[in-house]
Design an enzyme around this catalytic site. Sequence first.
Site: not given
Length: 443
Positions: A53, A188, A195
């Site tokens: 849907d 990081e 990261e």
Amino acid sequence: MKHYTKQDIIQLVEEEDVEFIRLQFADIFGNLKNVAVTTSQLDKVLDNKCMFDGSSIEGFVRIEESDMYLYPDLDTFEIFPWRPQQGKVARFICDVYRPDGTPFEGDPRYILRKVINEAKELGYTLNVGPECEFFLFNAEDNGEPTNHSLERGGYFDVGPLDAGENARREIVMTLEDMGFIIEASHHEVAPAQHEIDFQYDDALSTADNIMTFKLVVRTIAKRHGLHATFMPKPKSGVNGSGMHINMSLSKGGKNIFDDPEGRLGLSADAYHFIAGLIKHMEGMTAVTNPLVNSYKRLVPGYEAPVYIAWSATNRSPLIRIPAPRGTGARVELRCPDPAANPYLALAVCLAAGLDGIKNKLTPPDSVDVNIFAMSEEEKAAKAIKNLPSDLKEALKFFEESELIKNVLGEHTRNKYLEAKKAEWNQYTIQVSEWELGQYLHRI
């Protein structure tokens, strides 16, 4: 890249004892959706007969035209390594089609395919390497996410300072089990920030990989009692999370951005591509940085770009040219964040770069000093413009952009604009903790 036939899929499902299949697709905001079926429905899946849907998916269609079909991309078949090994769970990434067999114009994957095909007609293939950052925060005992962490790790730190090291290692191993080639992973700058970089690929595969990457990161983090978030700026006072996009064009298997005889070792087409990004950046920003929160990251002092400029020697401009040449020559766009829909973000980046090449646009001179240290007069003298400062300003440029109209099409552009204006309006009527702390006690 894997290339599967229907018979290959049938054989894999049988040999690997796959019991459930998830048919995945993205809405216009980059949220991953899926319909799950058992393998008793495999023939129906492979014959493109699975319906859903579309009126229930934000940004898709009205209830009067709600029937949509999922066409699985057979090459995206993967078995989830974290699910049970008996009665395994696999997935396809799907394209969305209308009942008459035509692609649904609001499907983000279709929008990217259109621009890829335009590049292909010119002989080009876009290769993309993303740098995806995220936070690993504590979760409440009931599983509710927080933005809290006791960790105090910083850039490239190791355990025990890097308290997310074990979760990140399992994320990497899971991604590799699913065919990713991981080039680097590290802590990081901000506490609890991480990261993971995976190898570049063609644009469509990379967009698919970013969607899969986010699913894996969130899933494995939860197994470690952590909440992974790709929210661009989940905490004030620390660096936000970006998703730098490294791009190059190839033609006949050769990286056309590389030219040993060119200025800085770059070809004329590389400079045209840069010029196209600069020309269209203001209109693209609502796609590359789609949230109210995105603009809390794009402020001076936290390493994120604020100014529309380029350089090969420093990281303060929007566009950076990394050092490698030859096959590694590339353009790095530094403003996108991981909340962006990767299909739409790569579509507008490629379209902007192609516009630069087709019209032989020339970029302004490179800015090889720290723009954050320049005076307003110095920036004005070099005609350095700012990125939009908030979502409202970004939407103004988005609405005016001919590139956006052409790339997204009327349906998606209008749905996106409507939803994002509503998001901005909801934001403006909220009373924040900052306002209460600033005014309540003295006004």
